[in-house]
Structures are given as structure tokens and as C-alpha cells.
Write an enzyme that holds these catalytic residues in place. Sequence first.
Site, PDB file in Angstrom:
ATOM      1  N   SER A  14     -21.658  -4.806 -10.271  1.00 25.03           N
ATOM      2  CA  SER A  14     -22.229  -4.085 -10.185  1.00 25.03           C
ATOM      3  C   SER A  14     -22.344  -2.783 -11.140  1.00 25.03           C
ATOM      4  CB  SER A  14     -20.799  -2.870  -9.271  1.00 25.03           C
ATOM      5  OG  SER A  14     -19.715  -4.014  -8.335  1.00 25.03           O
ATOM      6  N   GLY A  15     -21.786  -2.992 -12.710  1.00 24.96           N
ATOM      7  CA  GLY A  15     -22.403  -2.290 -13.393  1.00 24.96           C
ATOM      8  C   GLY A  15     -23.637  -2.710 -13.889  1.00 24.96           C
ATOM      9  N   THR A  41     -18.592  -9.362  -8.120  1.00 23.10           N
ATOM     10  CA  THR A  41     -17.397  -9.302  -7.556  1.00 23.10           C
ATOM     11  C   THR A  41     -17.018  -8.601  -5.918  1.00 23.10           C
ATOM     12  OG1 THR A  41     -15.678  -9.898  -9.747  1.00 23.10           O
ATOM     13  CG2 THR A  41     -14.006  -8.574  -7.552  1.00 23.10           C
ATOM     14  N   CYS A  42     -17.423  -7.179  -6.684  1.00 24.12           N
ATOM     15  CA  CYS A  42     -17.583  -6.235  -5.260  1.00 24.12           C
ATOM     16  C   CYS A  42     -17.899  -6.982  -4.145  1.00 24.12           C
ATOM     17  CB  CYS A  42     -18.038  -5.158  -5.710  1.00 24.12           C
ATOM     18  SG  CYS A  42     -18.769  -4.108  -4.140  1.00 24.12           S
ATOM     19  N   CYS A  47     -14.398  -6.631  -2.501  1.00 21.09           N
ATOM     20  CA  CYS A  47     -14.875  -4.747  -1.503  1.00 21.09           C
ATOM     21  C   CYS A  47     -15.452  -5.239  -0.191  1.00 21.09           C
ATOM     22  CB  CYS A  47     -15.058  -4.005  -2.357  1.00 21.09           C
ATOM     23  SG  CYS A  47     -15.526  -3.509  -4.185  1.00 21.09           S
ATOM     24  N   LYS A  50     -13.640  -8.194   1.579  1.00 20.11           N
ATOM     25  CA  LYS A  50     -12.270  -7.550   1.416  1.00 20.11           C
ATOM     26  C   LYS A  50     -12.698  -6.775   3.246  1.00 20.11           C
ATOM     27  CE  LYS A  50     -11.070  -4.124   0.422  1.00 20.11           C
ATOM     28  NZ  LYS A  50     -10.770  -3.913  -0.883  1.00 20.11           N
ATOM     29  N   ALA A 114     -25.373 -17.224 -20.094  1.00 16.13           N
ATOM     30  CA  ALA A 114     -25.309 -16.187 -20.888  1.00 16.13           C
ATOM     31  C   ALA A 114     -24.580 -16.097 -22.052  1.00 16.13           C
ATOM     32  CB  ALA A 114     -26.484 -15.370 -20.946  1.00 16.13           C
ATOM     33  N   TYR A 178      -3.322  -3.801  -5.397  1.00 10.49           N
ATOM     34  CA  TYR A 178      -4.248  -3.338  -4.847  1.00 10.49           C
ATOM     35  C   TYR A 178      -3.531  -4.813  -3.624  1.00 10.49           C
ATOM     36  CZ  TYR A 178      -5.907   0.835  -6.717  1.00 10.49           C
ATOM     37  OH  TYR A 178      -6.391   2.430  -7.039  1.00 10.49           O
ATOM     38  N   GLU A 182      -2.976  -5.564   0.347  1.00 13.96           N
ATOM     39  CA  GLU A 182      -5.174  -5.567   1.062  1.00 13.96           C
ATOM     40  C   GLU A 182      -4.190  -7.607   2.052  1.00 13.96           C
ATOM     41  OE1 GLU A 182      -8.194  -4.499  -1.033  1.00 13.96           O
ATOM     42  OE2 GLU A 182      -7.867  -2.269  -0.902  1.00 13.96           O
ATOM     43  N   ARG A 205       2.920   0.229  -7.828  1.00 16.52           N
ATOM     44  CA  ARG A 205       3.845   0.850  -8.854  1.00 16.52           C
ATOM     45  C   ARG A 205       2.059   2.005  -9.075  1.00 16.52           C
ATOM     46  NH1 ARG A 205       2.865  -0.079 -14.528  1.00 16.52           N
ATOM     47  NH2 ARG A 205       2.339  -2.252 -14.096  1.00 16.52           N
ATOM     48  N   ALA A 341      -8.847   4.224  -2.119  1.00 14.27           N
ATOM     49  CA  ALA A 341      -8.299   3.672  -1.899  1.00 14.27           C
ATOM     50  C   ALA A 341      -7.965   2.248  -1.927  1.00 14.27           C
ATOM     51  CB  ALA A 341      -9.062   3.206  -0.476  1.00 14.27           C
ATOM     52  N   HIS A 436     -10.417  21.002  14.545  1.00 14.53           N
ATOM     53  CA  HIS A 436      -9.732  20.593  15.856  1.00 14.53           C
ATOM     54  C   HIS A 436     -10.120  20.156  17.084  1.00 14.53           C
ATOM     55  CE1 HIS A 436      -5.143  20.546  17.840  1.00 14.53           C
ATOM     56  NE2 HIS A 436      -6.264  21.020  18.449  1.00 14.53           N
ATOM     57  N   GLU A 441      -6.895  17.691   9.772  1.00 20.31           N
ATOM     58  CA  GLU A 441      -6.873  19.032   9.791  1.00 20.31           C
ATOM     59  C   GLU A 441      -5.344  18.974   9.449  1.00 20.31           C
ATOM     60  OE1 GLU A 441      -6.062  21.103  13.340  1.00 20.31           O
ATOM     61  OE2 GLU A 441      -6.120  19.007  14.268  1.00 20.31           O
TER      62      GLU A 441
HETATM   63  P1  NDP Z   1      -3.147  -4.741 -10.032  1.00 16.91           P
HETATM   64  O1  NDP Z   1      -2.510  -4.507 -11.275  1.00 16.91           O
HETATM   65  O2  NDP Z   1      -2.924  -3.142  -8.454  1.00 16.91           O
HETATM   66  O3  NDP Z   1      -2.199  -5.395  -9.384  1.00 16.91           O
HETATM   67  C1  NDP Z   1      -0.920  -6.604  -9.623  1.00 16.91           C
HETATM   68  C2  NDP Z   1       0.200  -6.959  -9.398  1.00 16.91           C
HETATM   69  O4  NDP Z   1       1.034  -7.935  -9.855  1.00 16.91           O
HETATM   70  C3  NDP Z   1       1.006  -5.895  -9.725  1.00 16.91           C
HETATM   71  O5  NDP Z   1       2.472  -5.525  -8.604  1.00 16.91           O
HETATM   72  C4  NDP Z   1       2.347  -6.393 -10.672  1.00 16.91           C
HETATM   73  O6  NDP Z   1       3.570  -5.501 -11.225  1.00 16.91           O
HETATM   74  C5  NDP Z   1       2.087  -7.950 -10.001  1.00 16.91           C
HETATM   75  N1  NDP Z   1       3.050  -8.982 -11.642  1.00 16.91           N
HETATM   76  C6  NDP Z   1       1.678  -8.787 -12.792  1.00 16.91           C
HETATM   77  N2  NDP Z   1       1.955  -9.603 -13.471  1.00 16.91           N
HETATM   78  C7  NDP Z   1       2.579 -10.457 -12.756  1.00 16.91           C
HETATM   79  C8  NDP Z   1       3.240 -11.597 -13.155  1.00 16.91           C
HETATM   80  N3  NDP Z   1       3.115 -12.142 -14.172  1.00 16.91           N
HETATM   81  N4  NDP Z   1       4.511 -11.896 -12.376  1.00 16.91           N
HETATM   82  C9  NDP Z   1       4.654 -11.048 -11.583  1.00 16.91           C
HETATM   83  N5  NDP Z   1       3.803 -10.267 -10.639  1.00 16.91           N
HETATM   84  C10 NDP Z   1       2.749  -9.856 -11.960  1.00 16.91           C
HETATM   85  O7  NDP Z   1      -3.955  -6.023  -9.547  1.00 16.91           O
HETATM   86  P2  NDP Z   1      -4.680  -6.961  -8.194  1.00 16.91           P
HETATM   87  O8  NDP Z   1      -4.914  -8.111  -8.744  1.00 16.91           O
HETATM   88  O9  NDP Z   1      -3.846  -5.920  -7.012  1.00 16.91           O
HETATM   89  O10 NDP Z   1      -6.155  -5.672  -8.156  1.00 16.91           O
HETATM   90  C11 NDP Z   1      -6.921  -5.876  -9.639  1.00 16.91           C
HETATM   91  C12 NDP Z   1      -7.830  -4.789  -9.854  1.00 16.91           C
HETATM   92  O11 NDP Z   1      -8.588  -4.588  -8.443  1.00 16.91           O
HETATM   93  C13 NDP Z   1      -6.806  -3.436  -9.314  1.00 16.91           C
HETATM   94  O12 NDP Z   1      -5.902  -2.546  -9.968  1.00 16.91           O
HETATM   95  C14 NDP Z   1      -7.349  -2.160  -8.769  1.00 16.91           C
HETATM   96  O13 NDP Z   1      -8.021  -1.842 -10.092  1.00 16.91           O
HETATM   97  C15 NDP Z   1      -8.910  -3.527  -8.274  1.00 16.91           C
HETATM   98  N6  NDP Z   1      -8.481  -2.927  -6.860  1.00 16.91           N
HETATM   99  C16 NDP Z   1      -8.969  -2.468  -6.327  1.00 16.91           C
HETATM  100  C17 NDP Z   1      -9.250  -2.101  -5.033  1.00 16.91           C
HETATM  101  C18 NDP Z   1      -9.922  -0.833  -3.870  1.00 16.91           C
HETATM  102  O14 NDP Z   1      -9.777   0.108  -4.644  1.00 16.91           O
HETATM  103  N7  NDP Z   1      -9.196  -1.016  -2.612  1.00 16.91           N
HETATM  104  C19 NDP Z   1      -8.690  -3.410  -3.640  1.00 16.91           C
HETATM  105  C20 NDP Z   1      -8.529  -4.386  -4.311  1.00 16.91           C
HETATM  106  C21 NDP Z   1      -8.819  -4.382  -6.286  1.00 16.91           C
HETATM  107  P3  NDP Z   1       4.071  -4.397 -11.617  1.00 16.91           P
HETATM  108  O15 NDP Z   1       3.238  -3.217 -10.797  1.00 16.91           O
HETATM  109  O16 NDP Z   1       5.209  -4.763 -12.072  1.00 16.91           O
HETATM  110  O17 NDP Z   1       2.704  -4.464 -12.960  1.00 16.91           O
END
Ligand code: NDP
Length: 451
Positions: A14-15, A41-42, A47, A50, A114, A178, A182, A205, A341, A436, A441
Site C-alpha cells: 500500500s505505502g 499484505t493488504c 484486509c 479477509k 531488491a 485484530y 477476526e 487490549r 475497525a 430514523h 441514530e
Molecule cells: P495484534 O498486535 O493486534 O495482537 C497480537 C496478539 O498476540 C495480542 O493479543 C498479544 O497479546 C498476543 N501476543 C503477542 N505476543 C505473544 C506471545 N509471545 N505469546 C502469546 N501471545 C502473544 O497483532 P495481530 O497479529 O492481530 O495484527 C497485527 C496488526 O495488523 C494489528 O495490530 C493491526 O495494526 C493490523 N491489522 C489490522 C486489521 C484491521 O484494521 N481490521 C486487521 C488485521 C490486522 P497482548 O495483548 O498481551 O500483547
Amino acid sequence: MTEPYDLFVIGAGSGGTRAARIAASHGARVAIAEDFRYGGTCVIRGCVPKKLLVLSSRLRDEFERAPAYGWHVEETRFDWARLRDAKEQEITRLEGIYRRNLENAGVVLFNDRAVIDSVDSVMLQSSGDLVAARRILIATGGWPYKPPIPGADLTISSNEIFDLAELPGAMVIEGGGYIGVEFACMMQRMGVSVTLIYRGNKILRGFDDDLRDHVSEAMAAAGITIRLHCQITSVEGRPGDLTVHCDDGSSLRAGQVMLATGRIPNSRGIGLEKVGVECDYRGAIKVSADSRTSVENIWAVGDVTDRLALTPIAIREGHAFADTVFGNKPWVCDHHDVPAAVFATPEIGTVGLSEAQAREQGYDVLIFRSRFRPMTNVLCEEPERMLMKLVVDKATDRVLGVHICGPDAGEIVQMAGIAIKMKATKAQFDDTVALHPSAAEELVTMREPVA
Ligand code: NDP
């Protein structure tokens, strides 16, 4: 070496593609290299595919609701292979559009890996050719991170899940972010029995606590097992018949295990050390607000910089870079109040500060919250409710955050995001006439604060 390009972009996600196209439109001679598929990736394994899978999975709910709305649905059967292949066709189409848009802009495309060779040249790995460039942009994205547990090689990540030959009967997903959330929701609806393992006390979180509770309850009601305070320690067996061992001493059987434990910047093996581009401990390239790295004529945008790993952010960072450096129109991407989202079912849409973040930042807040049954759930007597929440600064009346969980939450929050960006007040929300009947709303009809 050939005449130097004004810009060489590494990575056509994307970028990178946005930066290349815009730089070329400003008159720069631009080349781009991609070692996988154009779109990144997207488009290829994020995205876009997915969302197609999410849309498919939600049809199951529609079939279940349909009789109450007068439709006789005879028999339904889910065909993973058909969906997977249709998805592949669509991303191939999009990949073609990405390539054509670059070519039409006059960008030279390389299908190769590259690697930076010097501050003003890159090497194309398969041919060994050196290409000279006055400026280099790194846009290599991110890569799934898998904890180094025994048997990690038996597991899949979001890279592989889109192309499984068949869906397993049972799947264990680790990660409460995420991707984990999902895929848990979509796989369950596709007939897979899903166990989601998360190390913390509540999934998602960083999101508003009410959203986290709401979506957790809905996922459990849909049949997903969520195991908290739990981590996978090892996996054994073979794909199709795996045993997962957890740190609480328990074991689980599953056909597939997916690790959705975060993504890391894709910065290894591209020559950064050779020219002294500085990275942080996770491998994220350190950049200034205008995406400059520590090396004079090298820039970086998108997930490889680990600022905010979202497609529209990478696009903006790439666009801002190209306008600034080649278009004499300097601007930087604003990383505040970005709508987001989570395409869980029910969906989450969120923009601005969560209640906890607002309080941490010292705001004295008023909370407006509504939980109601959306109209789609009424005739079919589906008990699931929708959640809407506003976080308002008591001192200025400004709405600091909008948080929604339920149908079309992402669509609604995209619009609410404009109001947040304009620093709208609660009085201005209230002054907006309700549309409505709609779910949205509620955002303009909540009058009594709950806290
Ligand atoms: P996230 O950072 O959202 O979540 C990673 C999860 O894995 C967290 O629950 C984290 O726990 C856990 N985790 C990390 N390390 C370990 C470990 N060593 N052992 C066990 N659990 C672990 O990453 P995702 O892979 O889900 O997604 C990556 C990024 O991609 C997102 O942050 C987002 O920016 C982007 N994305 C966006 C989407 C959207 O816009 N709809 C959809 C998919 C991805 P903890 O919370 O405790 O750190």
C-alpha cells in the site's frame, strides 16, 4: 549501472505503490521492486481477502435470520474451496490493477527482491544487477511473528490461512488482537470449532473496555471458546492432527493451529546494516515525522516503521513522502484520531480515545452508553445487542471517542471520525437530527450520561 532513478521503492504494498505513483506524477523517474505479489499484505493476504471471507461467514447469520423475515431457506452448505478460489480470482484482478496503475504512471516495475547496496544503489537479487537511485524508499511492510515454541513450524499464520486446501474441524488460534479475533469469528461461522487462546485477562487490549466485554460475550454466545490467562507452550503431531500444550498444563486437539501473535517489521536482509539505517529493538526502522531514516537519502513508510500498522496510514505516509520530496508540497501524515475497525462478528468500529485512555490523559469525562437490540435482530428474536458509547470531555463538551460494536460499526465510525477530527462537541452531536430508523441514530440521541 544505468542512469540513476530519482526514486527506487522497495516493496509494492500500500505505502510503496502510492509513493511510487505520486512521485512519478510529480515528474520523477521511479522504479519499484517487489519479490512477492504487487499489492502487498493488504491486497494479497490481509484486509481485502479477509473482508471477503468475513462477508461470506456472515451470510450464515443471514440464513438463520431469514425465516423470521419470511424467507424459506431450504438447505445451506458451505464450500470453502469455492470461496477460496473466488477470493484468489479477485485478488489476482486487483494485483493486475496495481501493476497497471504503476505502469500507466510511468513507473518501472521489477519482479525481484531488491537489497540496498549503498546509499545510492540497490541490487536486484536474482539478476545481481545494480540499479542506481538518488533516493530510496523502504516500504517492505510487516511479517507474522511466531513465538519460538517447539512445534511452531507445524502452525500457520495469517499468511497461510487464506489458502488452506480444506478447513479443519477444529482450530486453535492464539492471540487476542485484530487477526486472532477476526479469524476466530469467521472460522466459527464457516463450521470450524474454534478455541481462542489469549495470555491476558481480556481480548483486544488497547480497545475500550466496554467494546472488549461486548465482543467477548458475543463471541462466546456464538460458540467460540475463549481461554484467558493461557499460552501455548508447544505443538506436536502433523497438520490435520495436532496436539497443543498450554502453560496451565492442559492439552487440546485441533486440525490447524494459527498463531496470531502480532506482526514484526519486515526489515531483515534488505541491507539496512550496510548503510547504517537505524532500527529499534523490534527491527522497526526509526523515522522522523516526515518518514526520513537516519541515512540522508533513504526514507521508510508503512508497517516497516511500526508507527500505526494500518493500510490507510501506509498510503498517507507514502503520499506525504512523495508530495514533500518530489512535489514541493510538504505535509506529514497525522496519526491521531484514526478510525479503525475489527471485522469480528459483531463488528467493532472505534475512533478517538477509549474511556481508560481519556482518564489516563487527565480528562474528566462524561460517558454516554447505549445497548439496544438492532432492528435486524428483532423479528428473529435474536437477543444480541448493539453497543454505542461516547467519551466526552466534561470541561469542553468535546467528544473524545466514539466506540461501537454491532452491525456496520466500521461504516458508522468512518463518518463519526469526521466529527471527531473536527473536534465536534456533544452539543453538536445532539443538534444533529436522528436518521430514523437506523442504528446510528443512537449516536445523536443519547442524552443522559451513565458516568
Ligand atoms: P495484534 O498486535 O493486534 O495482537 C497480537 C496478539 O498476540 C495480542 O493479543 C498479544 O497479546 C498476543 N501476543 C503477542 N505476543 C505473544 C506471545 N509471545 N505469546 C502469546 N501471545 C502473544 O497483532 P495481530 O497479529 O492481530 O495484527 C497485527 C496488526 O495488523 C494489528 O495490530 C493491526 O495494526 C493490523 N491489522 C489490522 C486489521 C484491521 O484494521 N481490521 C486487521 C488485521 C490486522 P497482548 O495483548 O498481551 O500483547
